[in-house]
Design a protein around this motif. Structure first.
Motif, short mmCIF file in Angstrom:
data_model
loop_
_atom_site.label_atom_id
_atom_site.label_comp_id
_atom_site.label_asym_id
_atom_site.label_seq_id
_atom_site.Cartn_x
_atom_site.Cartn_y
_atom_site.Cartn_z
N VAL A 58 7.92 10.41 6.57
CA VAL A 58 8.18 9.47 5.51
C VAL A 58 7.25 8.97 4.84
CG1 VAL A 58 9.45 7.09 4.83
CG2 VAL A 58 10.77 9.61 5.14
N PHE A 59 6.63 8.40 6.80
CA PHE A 59 5.45 7.29 6.67
C PHE A 59 3.72 8.54 6.26
CE2 PHE A 59 7.21 5.26 10.94
CZ PHE A 59 8.20 4.69 10.19
N ALA A 60 3.85 9.49 6.49
CA ALA A 60 3.05 10.40 5.60
C ALA A 60 2.72 10.43 3.99
CB ALA A 60 3.15 11.87 6.56
N TRP A 61 4.35 10.65 4.25
CA TRP A 61 4.35 10.57 2.41
C TRP A 61 3.85 9.29 2.22
CZ3 TRP A 61 7.00 7.25 -1.03
CH2 TRP A 61 7.38 7.41 -2.25
N LEU A 62 4.20 8.34 2.92
CA LEU A 62 3.86 7.00 2.47
C LEU A 62 2.73 6.21 2.14
CD1 LEU A 62 6.75 4.16 3.66
CD2 LEU A 62 5.88 4.74 1.49
N GLY A 63 1.95 7.04 3.40
CA GLY A 63 0.32 7.16 3.09
C GLY A 63 -0.69 7.71 2.45
N GLN A 64 -0.07 8.71 2.02
CA GLN A 64 -0.69 9.83 1.15
C GLN A 64 -0.90 8.73 -0.31
OE1 GLN A 64 1.23 13.60 0.38
NE2 GLN A 64 -0.20 14.99 -0.86
N TRP A 65 1.02 8.32 -0.16
CA TRP A 65 0.82 7.40 -2.06
C TRP A 65 0.21 6.96 -2.00
CZ3 TRP A 65 2.61 2.86 -2.68
CH2 TRP A 65 2.65 2.01 -3.62
N GLN A 66 -0.51 5.30 -1.02
CA GLN A 66 -1.38 4.60 -0.54
C GLN A 66 -2.87 5.14 -0.72
OE1 GLN A 66 -0.86 1.90 -0.69
NE2 GLN A 66 1.21 0.62 0.19
N LEU A 67 -3.00 6.27 0.03
CA LEU A 67 -4.26 6.98 -0.63
C LEU A 67 -4.44 7.26 -2.06
CD1 LEU A 67 -7.22 7.61 1.78
CD2 LEU A 67 -5.79 9.86 1.47
N GLY A 68 -3.96 7.90 -2.67
CA GLY A 68 -3.73 8.34 -3.77
C GLY A 68 -3.76 6.76 -4.74
N ARG A 69 -3.84 6.15 -4.37
CA ARG A 69 -3.69 4.55 -5.19
C ARG A 69 -4.79 4.08 -5.62
NH1 ARG A 69 0.56 1.66 -8.67
NH2 ARG A 69 -1.03 -0.47 -7.44
N ALA A 70 -5.22 4.49 -3.51
CA ALA A 70 -7.12 3.84 -3.29
C ALA A 70 -8.03 4.50 -4.39
CB ALA A 70 -7.14 4.21 -2.52
N LEU A 71 -8.08 5.59 -4.43
CA LEU A 71 -8.82 6.81 -5.28
C LEU A 71 -8.65 6.48 -6.71
CD1 LEU A 71 -8.93 9.56 -2.65
CD2 LEU A 71 -10.09 7.30 -2.59
N SER A 72 -7.05 6.54 -7.63
CA SER A 72 -7.47 6.91 -8.66
C SER A 72 -7.70 4.74 -9.18
CB SER A 72 -5.42 7.14 -8.69
OG SER A 72 -4.55 5.23 -8.50
N THR A 73 -7.69 4.09 -8.57
CA THR A 73 -8.09 2.87 -9.26
C THR A 73 -9.47 2.31 -9.79
OG1 THR A 73 -6.91 1.17 -7.23
CG2 THR A 73 -8.04 -0.05 -8.84
#
Length: 288
Positions: free
Chosen positions: A43-58
């Motif tokens: 779950v933590f890894a999925w949240l980290g991947q989601w945050q990383l995707g948000r960081a790169l998609s801005t």
């Protein structure tokens, strides 16, 4: 003929072999705990991947796009936070100012010069539900001039509360309310915060309010224009989200460390009970 040797009681006692750390970890209880930690880490890894995707998609605003005047309703909506890429966008909106809602904001910097803003509540025209946006109308270094401008604007709005005005300026994110630092005036506002202004405005029943505010391009009541330059378009990487992604990765690693630490503590207690290491000071066997 010599007497037979009688074996001692210690020699007859069965020898106890403490379990190894590996043996303890392979027990069903700790295997189940490991599976639970795997789920939590996943779950933590999925949240980290989601945050990383948000960081790169801005996506940053294209150069010059913030200088093209757009309707306020096309840039942001009432009650929601202003997205970072749209901060500083030039907007236009029409409406009428509400009487008695011109309020002085202290501790304002205008191109490194400290002074005051005068703000007002603009009731937006041609919308189905009553909607308002806070507008910063101008700057002055004099508190007396700011108070006089607010009084003049209040009188003007009271004389003709339906007078329609067109406002062009930059839309800026809410600065957030803050407690007044002046004991003599608990109602003093030092932040341009629609949330704080809402508590001072009149006729707010059933009112929609924009969380962002506008710095007017054209000042009012003899005030100076607010220095509000174009915002740097920035980068496509949101470093705050990358920081959050790194935090989630650390949390995932900590889940495994916690399992290891708990299993090792259980192993050490069991070894002490079997060998008496806790009482006699004997060292624990090496982890195998």
């Amino acid at each position: 003929m010599s007497a037979p040797v009688t074996p001692s009681a210690e020699a007859d006692a069965p020898q106890v072999f403490p379990p190894t750390l590996r043996e303890v970890m392979l027990r069903p209880r700790w295997i189940a705990m490991l599976l639970l930690c795997l789920v939590v880490a996943g779950v933590f890894a999925w949240l980290g991947q989601w945050q990383l995707g948000r960081a790169l998609s801005t996506s940053p605003v294209a150069p010059g796009a913030s200088e093209q005047v757009q309707p306020l309703a096309d840039v942001t909506k009432p009650g929601i936070a202003l997205p970072d890429p749209l901060a500083g966008q030039r907007v236009e909106v029409s409406g009428s100012y509400v009487p008695d809602d011109f309020i002085v904001i202290t501790s304002r910097l205008n191109d490194q010069t400290e002074g005051y803003w005068v703000s007002g509540q603009l009731r937006i025209a041609d919308v189905a539900q009553p909607t308002s946006v806070a507008v910063a109308l101008g700057f002055t270094t004099s508190k007396d001039q700011a108070d006089a401008a607010a009084s003049a604007l209040n009188a003007q709005a009271t004389a003709d509360p339906t007078a329609r005005v067109d406002v062009i300026g930059r839309v800026i994110a809410d600065e957030g309310p803050v407690v007044s630092a002046t004991k003599s005036d608990p109602f003093e506002l030092s932040r341009m915060s629609p949330a704080a202004l809402l508590g001072r405005w009149h006729d707010v029943a059933g009112l929609n309010v924009y969380r962002a505010y506008i710095t007017a391009q054209t000042p009012s009541a003899g005030l100076d224009a607010i220095h509000s330059p174009a915002v740097d378009s920035g980068t496509s990487v949101n470093w705050l989200n990358i920081f959050y992604a790194a935090e989630w990765a650390i949390f995932a690693g900590f889940a495994f460390y916690l399992w290891y630490r708990l299993a090792k503590d259980a192993w050490e207690r069991e070894v002490e009970e079997l060998t008496g290491g806790g009482e006699d000071g004997d060292e624990l066997p090496a982890e195998a």
